[in-house]
Design an enzyme around this catalytic site. Structure first.
Site, PDB file in Angstrom:
ATOM      1  N   LYS A 155       0.867  -1.187   0.000  1.00  0.00           N
ATOM      2  CA  LYS A 155       0.000   0.000   0.000  1.00  0.00           C
ATOM      3  C   LYS A 155       0.904   1.237   0.000  1.00  0.00           C
ATOM      4  CE  LYS A 155      -3.810   0.156   2.523  1.00  0.00           C
ATOM      5  NZ  LYS A 155      -5.007   0.257   1.662  1.00  0.00           N
TER       6      LYS A 155
HETATM    7  N1  PMP Z   1      -7.447  -3.147  -2.777  1.00  0.00           N
HETATM    8  C1  PMP Z   1      -6.932  -1.937  -2.505  1.00  0.00           C
HETATM    9  C2  PMP Z   1      -6.307  -1.158  -3.590  1.00  0.00           C
HETATM   10  C3  PMP Z   1      -7.015  -1.414  -1.203  1.00  0.00           C
HETATM   11  O1  PMP Z   1      -6.511  -0.209  -0.922  1.00  0.00           O
HETATM   12  C4  PMP Z   1      -7.647  -2.155  -0.189  1.00  0.00           C
HETATM   13  C5  PMP Z   1      -7.784  -1.594   1.191  1.00  0.00           C
HETATM   14  N2  PMP Z   1      -6.648  -1.849   1.953  1.00  0.00           N
HETATM   15  C6  PMP Z   1      -8.158  -3.430  -0.519  1.00  0.00           C
HETATM   16  C7  PMP Z   1      -8.039  -3.887  -1.822  1.00  0.00           C
HETATM   17  C8  PMP Z   1      -8.762  -4.299   0.524  1.00  0.00           C
HETATM   18  O2  PMP Z   1      -7.728  -4.755   1.353  1.00  0.00           O
HETATM   19  P1  PMP Z   1      -7.960  -5.092   2.889  1.00  0.00           P
HETATM   20  O3  PMP Z   1      -9.027  -6.104   2.948  1.00  0.00           O
HETATM   21  O4  PMP Z   1      -6.642  -5.634   3.319  1.00  0.00           O
HETATM   22  O5  PMP Z   1      -8.329  -3.830   3.569  1.00  0.00           O
END
Ligand code: PMP
Length: 298
Positions: A152
């Site tokens: 991220k």
């Molecule tokens: N895809 C992206 C691009 C994201 O930013 C997120 C949020 N973190 C997700 C998917 C979902 O990930 P998570 O379940 O780990 O929050």
């Protein structure tokens, strides 16, 4: 806007109003930051954080991808999160760990620029309280040839912002992003699942973040006797699915009822989607003994 009393910056709790950075912060110019989003829930045993360890692991991996040195251990960071959640009296809330290249000279290469670490914890209930209408974006999601898979990195989210503006300007709630080969990847900040013939399917695209919620749902669905798998997903499979939903830490499980102006089945949240959502919400609130290992009480 949600506010809180304190933030945490570089090892210290600071008053909300004092949580500021200099205009020459490298990350402001180049997106050279990494972040996490952790969901806090009010439970019978106090506040609880869902899958904190996995979020902290990903945070360090993201920082590593940008060659950042985080001057805190994972334990120190977790302790700081507990401290902040308590001080701000967060029940249902959201915690944002952030690491960013700080004050330094203008120039893309951040050599010698310090990595700063900060935490924000704010009260918050639901990201979406309605079912979603989405459209396919003209912007494609970053592939692992243009960024580091599974991280991220803040700068990558300019791509998500473009897709969100495109969708909102056309009256949709959210965007659906494809990968460079034209397969379905994910939403701007969510993963996507479709239901077809009572099976759950989620894209295995390497242009999607394989999120923690996605991973949790793949595991939970087995227990519910629902077959679930990851594979390439084409756009017409989404448009013609029996059910569609987005998922993520903030989004939780959000039914998608329309894709590109085409209703999914009868245009109402699907039955399997709602069963999964219900199970997920029970787990995050610490009401499911089998998954209590995913819940950290503060
Ligand atoms: N895809 C992206 C691009 C994201 O930013 C997120 C949020 N973190 C997700 C998917 C979902 O990930 P998570 O379940 O780990 O929050």
């Amino acid at each position: 806007m949600s506010k809180a009393k304190f933030a945490w910056m570089g090892g210290k709790f600071v008053k909300w109003e004092d949580a500021k950075v200099h205009i020459l912060t490298h990350a402001l110019h180049y997106g050279s930051a990494v972040f996490e989003g952790v969901h806090s829930y009010k439970t019978k045993k106090g506040s609880a954080l869902f899958r904190l360890n996995e979020h902290i692991e990903r945070f360090f991996n993201s920082a590593n991808a940008l060659s950042m040195k985080i001057n805190f251990t994972k334990k120190e960071l977790k302790d700081a999160i507990y401290g902040l959640v308590r001080r701000n009296k967060i029940g249902d809330g959201y915690i944002r760990p952030l690491a960013y290249y700080g004050y330094g000279p203008v120039g893309i290469f951040p050599k010698g620029i310090p990595t700063n670490v900060a935490l924000v914890a704010i009260p918050w209930e639901h990201y979406y309280s309605k079912d979603l209408r989405i459209m396919t974006s003209k912007y494609i999601r970053h592939s692992e040839k243009s960024t580091v898979f599974g991280t991220k990195i803040s700068g990558n989210y300019a791509n998500s912002i473009l897709a969100m503006y495109e969708a909102r300007k056309k009256g949709f709630d959210e965007a659906l992003m494809l990968d460079e080969k034209g397969y379905v990847a994910e939403g701007p900040a969510e993963n996507i699942f479709i239901v077809k013939n009572s099976c759950l399917i989620t894209p295995n695209s390497r242009s999607a973040l394989h999120g923690i919620t996605r991973n949790s749902l793949l595991e939970i669905s087995k227990d519910m006797g629902i077959r679930a798998y990851e594979r390439k997903v084409r756009l017409n499979e989404v448009e013609n699915a029996d059910e569609v939903f987005f998922c993520g830490t903030a989004t939780e499980v959000a039914p998608v009822v329309e894709v590109n102006n085409k209703k999914i089945r009868d245009g109402k949240a699907g039955e399997i989607t709602l069963r999964i959502k219900n199970k997920y919400m029970n787990i995050v609130r610490g009401n499911d003994g089998k998954y209590i290992k995913w819940v950290t009480f503060v």
